[in-house]
Design a protein around this motif. Structure first.
Motif, PDB file in Angstrom:
ATOM      1  N   SER A  20       0.805  -1.224   0.000  1.00  0.00           N
ATOM      2  CA  SER A  20       0.000   0.000   0.000  1.00  0.00           C
ATOM      3  C   SER A  20       0.836   1.271   0.000  1.00  0.00           C
ATOM      4  N   VAL A  21       2.132   1.142   0.257  1.00  0.00           N
ATOM      5  CA  VAL A  21       2.963   2.326   0.455  1.00  0.00           C
ATOM      6  C   VAL A  21       3.163   3.099  -0.844  1.00  0.00           C
ATOM      7  N   LYS A  22       3.427   4.393  -0.683  1.00  0.00           N
ATOM      8  CA  LYS A  22       3.611   5.288  -1.833  1.00  0.00           C
ATOM      9  C   LYS A  22       5.091   5.531  -2.143  1.00  0.00           C
ATOM     10  N   GLU A  23       5.975   5.245  -1.180  1.00  0.00           N
ATOM     11  CA  GLU A  23       7.429   5.344  -1.376  1.00  0.00           C
ATOM     12  C   GLU A  23       8.028   3.965  -1.092  1.00  0.00           C
ATOM     13  N   ASN A  24       9.209   3.733  -1.617  1.00  0.00           N
ATOM     14  CA  ASN A  24       9.880   2.440  -1.436  1.00  0.00           C
ATOM     15  C   ASN A  24       8.972   1.289  -1.860  1.00  0.00           C
ATOM     16  N   MET A  25       8.266   1.500  -2.963  1.00  0.00           N
ATOM     17  CA  MET A  25       7.361   0.478  -3.471  1.00  0.00           C
ATOM     18  C   MET A  25       8.174  -0.638  -4.133  1.00  0.00           C
ATOM     19  N   LEU A  26       7.619  -1.832  -4.075  1.00  0.00           N
ATOM     20  CA  LEU A  26       8.234  -2.953  -4.779  1.00  0.00           C
ATOM     21  C   LEU A  26       7.924  -2.831  -6.267  1.00  0.00           C
ATOM     22  N   SER A  27       8.929  -3.033  -7.101  1.00  0.00           N
ATOM     23  CA  SER A  27       8.690  -3.001  -8.550  1.00  0.00           C
ATOM     24  C   SER A  27       7.789  -4.162  -8.954  1.00  0.00           C
ATOM     25  N   ASP A  28       7.871  -5.249  -8.189  1.00  0.00           N
ATOM     26  CA  ASP A  28       7.034  -6.430  -8.423  1.00  0.00           C
ATOM     27  C   ASP A  28       6.659  -6.991  -7.057  1.00  0.00           C
ATOM     28  N   PRO A  29       5.380  -6.946  -6.679  1.00  0.00           N
ATOM     29  CA  PRO A  29       4.975  -7.448  -5.358  1.00  0.00           C
ATOM     30  C   PRO A  29       5.376  -8.900  -5.098  1.00  0.00           C
ATOM     31  N   ASN A  30       5.600  -9.666  -6.162  1.00  0.00           N
ATOM     32  CA  ASN A  30       6.002 -11.067  -5.982  1.00  0.00           C
ATOM     33  C   ASN A  30       7.452 -11.214  -5.534  1.00  0.00           C
ATOM     34  N   LEU A  31       8.193 -10.091  -5.502  1.00  0.00           N
ATOM     35  CA  LEU A  31       9.588 -10.156  -5.047  1.00  0.00           C
ATOM     36  C   LEU A  31       9.694 -10.517  -3.572  1.00  0.00           C
ATOM     37  N   VAL A  32       8.653 -10.219  -2.797  1.00  0.00           N
ATOM     38  CA  VAL A  32       8.631 -10.559  -1.374  1.00  0.00           C
ATOM     39  C   VAL A  32       7.460 -11.514  -1.160  1.00  0.00           C
ATOM     40  N   SER A  33       7.780 -12.785  -1.008  1.00  0.00           N
ATOM     41  CA  SER A  33       6.738 -13.806  -0.897  1.00  0.00           C
ATOM     42  C   SER A  33       6.272 -13.977   0.550  1.00  0.00           C
ATOM     43  N   ASP A  34       5.119 -14.612   0.682  1.00  0.00           N
ATOM     44  CA  ASP A  34       4.634 -14.958   2.023  1.00  0.00           C
ATOM     45  C   ASP A  34       5.644 -15.851   2.736  1.00  0.00           C
ATOM     46  N   GLN A  35       6.309 -16.726   1.992  1.00  0.00           N
ATOM     47  CA  GLN A  35       7.313 -17.614   2.575  1.00  0.00           C
ATOM     48  C   GLN A  35       8.516 -16.824   3.101  1.00  0.00           C
ATOM     49  N   ASP A  36       8.897 -15.771   2.371  1.00  0.00           N
ATOM     50  CA  ASP A  36       9.981 -14.901   2.850  1.00  0.00           C
ATOM     51  C   ASP A  36       9.598 -14.289   4.197  1.00  0.00           C
ATOM     52  N   CYS A  37       8.385 -13.759   4.270  1.00  0.00           N
ATOM     53  CA  CYS A  37       7.911 -13.152   5.525  1.00  0.00           C
ATOM     54  C   CYS A  37       7.924 -14.170   6.649  1.00  0.00           C
ATOM     55  N   GLU A  38       7.393 -15.341   6.374  1.00  0.00           N
ATOM     56  CA  GLU A  38       7.339 -16.380   7.412  1.00  0.00           C
ATOM     57  C   GLU A  38       8.730 -16.741   7.899  1.00  0.00           C
ATOM     58  N   GLU A  39       9.667 -16.899   6.984  1.00  0.00           N
ATOM     59  CA  GLU A  39      11.026 -17.253   7.375  1.00  0.00           C
ATOM     60  C   GLU A  39      11.657 -16.173   8.256  1.00  0.00           C
ATOM     61  N   ASN A 110      16.103  10.425  -0.730  1.00  0.00           N
ATOM     62  CA  ASN A 110      15.151  11.529  -0.886  1.00  0.00           C
ATOM     63  C   ASN A 110      13.706  11.099  -0.621  1.00  0.00           C
ATOM     64  N   THR A 111      13.534  10.251   0.393  1.00  0.00           N
ATOM     65  CA  THR A 111      12.205   9.790   0.784  1.00  0.00           C
ATOM     66  C   THR A 111      11.954  10.158   2.243  1.00  0.00           C
ATOM     67  N   ARG A 112      10.705  10.038   2.641  1.00  0.00           N
ATOM     68  CA  ARG A 112      10.369  10.252   4.045  1.00  0.00           C
ATOM     69  C   ARG A 112      11.066   9.213   4.910  1.00  0.00           C
ATOM     70  N   ALA A 113      11.256   8.006   4.398  1.00  0.00           N
ATOM     71  CA  ALA A 113      11.947   6.965   5.161  1.00  0.00           C
ATOM     72  C   ALA A 113      13.388   7.387   5.458  1.00  0.00           C
ATOM     73  N   GLU A 114      14.061   7.946   4.467  1.00  0.00           N
ATOM     74  CA  GLU A 114      15.430   8.411   4.695  1.00  0.00           C
ATOM     75  C   GLU A 114      15.447   9.453   5.812  1.00  0.00           C
ATOM     76  N   THR A 115      14.537  10.404   5.768  1.00  0.00           N
ATOM     77  CA  THR A 115      14.444  11.438   6.807  1.00  0.00           C
ATOM     78  C   THR A 115      14.131  10.823   8.163  1.00  0.00           C
ATOM     79  N   PHE A 116      13.220   9.858   8.190  1.00  0.00           N
ATOM     80  CA  PHE A 116      12.822   9.158   9.409  1.00  0.00           C
ATOM     81  C   PHE A 116      14.039   8.523  10.096  1.00  0.00           C
ATOM     82  N   TYR A 117      14.837   7.787   9.339  1.00  0.00           N
ATOM     83  CA  TYR A 117      15.991   7.104   9.933  1.00  0.00           C
ATOM     84  C   TYR A 117      17.061   8.092  10.387  1.00  0.00           C
ATOM     85  N   ARG A 118      17.272   9.126   9.636  1.00  0.00           N
ATOM     86  CA  ARG A 118      18.231  10.158  10.066  1.00  0.00           C
ATOM     87  C   ARG A 118      17.782  10.779  11.385  1.00  0.00           C
TER      88      ARG A 118
END
Length: 150
Positions: A20-39, A110-118
């Motif tokens: 759902s995010v607007k920044e740091n979006m995955l180019s392909d949602p299948n790049l991060v599988s449910d199995q990856d999350c579970e592991e 140059n994203t909000r995430a970069e600012t957040f971590y800084r």
């Protein structure tokens, strides 16, 4: 309590937030599988979710094997409510209770995430992957930052 450890049954909602995010979006949602999350949440590290009623609106996952933040995302409808900071802090508190190894993460420049971590005290140490900013947090810096917050 809205913040809790992630379980395998949370993965479908975790994926909804991730996609759902607007920044740091995955180019392909299948790049991060449910199995990856579970592991990651059961073997390689641990995850947390922030839940409002029955809806997961944010999550964080950190890995002990690679010493990295695998993910920290908040649904755009719940931005700027302190949810990301709570997920961040519980994740790093757990991580540094398990190891003194530094932890790293990469995020798009140059994203909000970069600012957040800084803002949260992460140190830029270079680049990672396809031009991401690479940040690091040491156990000593986390200890200092935590004591400053109290």
């Amino acid at each position: 309590m809205n913040l809790r450890e992630a379980i395998v049954g949370d993965i479908k909602q975790i994926q909804r937030v991730r996609n759902s995010v607007k920044e740091n979006m995955l180019s392909d949602p299948n790049l991060v599988s449910d199995q990856d999350c579970e592991e990651f949440i059961t073997k390689r590290g641990k995850g947390w979710v922030y839940q409002i009623e029955d809806q997961i609106v944010g999550f964080s996952i950190i890995g002990l094997q690679e010493n990295n933040v695998w993910a920290l995302f908040v649904h755009p409808d719940f931005d700027r409510q302190g949810i990301g900071k709570q997920l961040h802090d519980v994740m790093l508190n757990w991580y540094f209770s398990k190891t003194v190894e530094h932890v790293w993460l990469g995020t798009a420049p140059n994203t909000r995430a970069e600012t957040f971590y800084r803002k949260l005290g992460w140190t830029e140490i270079g680049t990672h992957g396809k031009g991401e900013v690479k940040f690091q947090m040491t156990a000593e810096n986390w200890k200092i930052l935590k004591s400053d917050q109290q």
